[in-house]
Design an enzyme around this catalytic site. Structure first.
Site, mmCIF file in Angstrom:
data_model
loop_
_atom_site.group_PDB
_atom_site.id
_atom_site.type_symbol
_atom_site.label_atom_id
_atom_site.label_comp_id
_atom_site.label_asym_id
_atom_site.label_seq_id
_atom_site.Cartn_x
_atom_site.Cartn_y
_atom_site.Cartn_z
ATOM 1 N N HIS A 66 1.026 -1.252 -0.086
ATOM 2 C CA HIS A 66 0.038 -0.205 0.146
ATOM 3 C C HIS A 66 0.842 1.087 0.043
ATOM 4 O O HIS A 66 2.101 1.405 0.561
ATOM 5 C CB HIS A 66 -0.824 0.134 1.418
ATOM 6 C CG HIS A 66 -1.253 1.183 1.712
ATOM 7 N ND1 HIS A 66 -0.869 2.139 2.684
ATOM 8 C CD2 HIS A 66 -2.382 2.094 1.113
ATOM 9 C CE1 HIS A 66 -1.469 3.362 2.835
ATOM 10 N NE2 HIS A 66 -2.499 3.040 1.809
ATOM 11 N N ASN A 103 0.511 5.805 -0.333
ATOM 12 C CA ASN A 103 -0.336 6.940 -0.789
ATOM 13 C C ASN A 103 0.390 8.194 -0.409
ATOM 14 O O ASN A 103 1.210 8.207 0.518
ATOM 15 C CB ASN A 103 -1.681 6.834 -0.077
ATOM 16 C CG ASN A 103 -1.959 7.181 1.314
ATOM 17 O OD1 ASN A 103 -1.400 8.251 1.811
ATOM 18 N ND2 ASN A 103 -2.327 6.133 2.160
ATOM 19 N N ARG A 124 -0.999 12.666 0.169
ATOM 20 C CA ARG A 124 -2.244 13.242 0.119
ATOM 21 C C ARG A 124 -1.808 14.582 0.468
ATOM 22 O O ARG A 124 -0.779 14.961 1.415
ATOM 23 C CB ARG A 124 -3.122 12.781 1.254
ATOM 24 C CG ARG A 124 -2.762 12.371 2.395
ATOM 25 C CD ARG A 124 -3.620 11.690 3.279
ATOM 26 N NE ARG A 124 -3.237 11.235 4.622
ATOM 27 C CZ ARG A 124 -2.388 10.239 4.780
ATOM 28 N NH1 ARG A 124 -2.318 9.394 3.853
ATOM 29 N NH2 ARG A 124 -2.038 9.971 6.076
#
Length: 304
Positions: free
Chosen positions: A108, A110, A112
Site C-alpha cells: 500500500h 499513498n 495526500r
C-alpha cells in the site's frame, strides 16, 4: 495558498500515477489497467486505474483524486479539531497491489495534500502519506531492502526522520483486537507541515520516488516462485487482516466515505479473494508460524 503550489502537487501526483501504472504494466502485459475518470457532485473528481485478474496481479489499483467541500470530514479532524467547519481542498494518490503469488507481498502507498480555510480567512496546509508492506511468506532480505529504501527517502531531511516515521507506521498499521501489526511497516506521516512548503513537498516527492525502488526488486525476485494451494489459502486468510484494518481503522477510507467520495474507488483497496477461519492457529515451526513470531511486530530491520 499559492495556486502554483496546488498545481505543482497535482502535476506530481498525476505523473506518479502514470509512471507507476506504466511500470507495473510491464509485469502484466496481457492485462491492461482500465482507466476511469469520475466526477463528484460536491466538487472535484478523480481518475481510477484498475487491473484485475492478471497473471501477476490479482488486483492492482492506482487512484488519483482531487476533491473540495464546504467542511472537512471528521476523519481529517483527528489532529486538527480547530478546523471544524472549514472549507477544504484535498488531493491524493493511493494504490494497493494484491499479487497472485503468496510469496509476493501486498503493498500500500499513498500521498495526500490538504488545504483548508477558516471563516476568518486563515489558510492551512499539510501533507500525509507513506508506504507499507504486507508479506505472507516473507524473506528477511526483502524486509531489509524495503526499510533501506524508506531510510534513503528520508535521509536528506534529517537522521531523525526515518526512525520517527517508521515508528509511526508501526503504530498506525496495528490491529489492537489482534495484537499484531498488519505487516512489516515502512513509513507513515500525517499533518506534516513542519518545514516550509518547498521542503515539505520535496520530502513528499522523495517518498513517492522511492516507492517503486523499494517494491519492484521484491516483485521481480518473488513473482515466479512456486507455491501450493495451501499457501494460497493462507494468503486469503491473512488478507482478512487487511480488510479488517481498512474497514475498522484506516483514516483514508473513513475520509473518502465521509466526504462523499466514489465508493468503488475508495474500496478498491480490498482484495478480490479473502477468507476467515474460526480460531485458526499456525502449526509450530511452520513458515506460517514464523510470520507471526518474527515479522508481525515492530522491529529494527536496518539492524537486521
Amino acid at each position: 495558498m499559492k495556486k502554483e503550489w496546488i498545481a505543482n502537487v497535482k502535476d506530481y501526483f498525476l505523473f506518479l500515477q502514470r509512471d507507476i501504472c506504466t511500470r507495473m504494466q510491464l509485469f502484466d502485459r496481457d492485462h491492461l489497467f482500465q482507466k476511469e475518470s469520475w466526477q463528484r457532485d460536491e466538487g472535484g473528481g478523480g481518475i481510477s486505474c484498475i487491473l484485475e485478474q492478471g497473471k501477476v496481479f490479482e488486483k492492482a489499483g492506482v487512484n488519483f483524486s482531487h476533491v473540495m467541500g464546504a467542511a472537512l470530514p471528521q476523519a481529517a479532524l483527528a489532529q486538527r479539531s480547530e478546523l471544524q467547519g472549514c472549507a477544504f481542498e484535498a488531493m491524493g494518490i493511493s494504490l494497493v497491489f494484491h499479487p497472485y503469488n503468496p510469496y509476493v507481498p501486498t503493498t500500500h502507498f499513498n500521498l495526500r495534500f490538504f488545504t483548508a480555510e477558516s471563516p476568518a480567512g486563515e489558510t492551512y496546509w499539510w501533507f500525509g502519506g507513506g508506504f507499507d508492506l504486507t508479506p505472507y511468506y516473507p524473506f528477511k532480505e526483502d524486509c531489509v531492502h524495503w526499510h533501506r529504501m524508506a531510510e534513503r527517502a528520508c535521509a536528506p531531511f534529517g537522521e531523525e526522520i526515518y526512525p520517527r516515521f517508521k515508528r509511526w507506521c508501526d503504530e498506525y498499521f496495528y490491529l489492537p483486537h489482534r495484537q499484531e501489526t498488519r505487516g512489516i511497516g515502512g513509513l507513515f506521516f500525517d499533518d506534516l507541515n513542519q518545514w516550509d512548503f518547498e521542503k515539505t513537498f520535496a520530502f513528499v516527492q522523495s517518498v513517492g520516488n522511492h516507492f517503486l525502488l523499494a517494491y519492484e526488486p521484491i516483485l521481480k525476485a518473488r513473482r515466479a516462485q512456486a507455491y501450493s494451494e495451501e499457501q494460497r489459502a493462507f494468503q486469503a486468510y491473512r488478507r482478512g487482516r487487511y480488510v479488517e484494518f481498512n474497514l475498522l481503522y484506516d483514516r483514508g477510507t473513513l475520509f473518502g466515505l465521509q466526504s462523499g467520495g466514489r465508493t468503488e474507488s475508495i474500496l478498491m483497496s480490498l482484495p478480490p479473494q479473502v477468507a476467515w477461519r474460526y480460531n485458526w492457529q499456525p502449526q509450530e515451526l511452520s513458515p506460517e508460524y514464523a510470520l507471526y513470531q518474527d515479522y508481525l511486530r515492530p522491529r529494527d530491520w536496518l539492524a537486521a
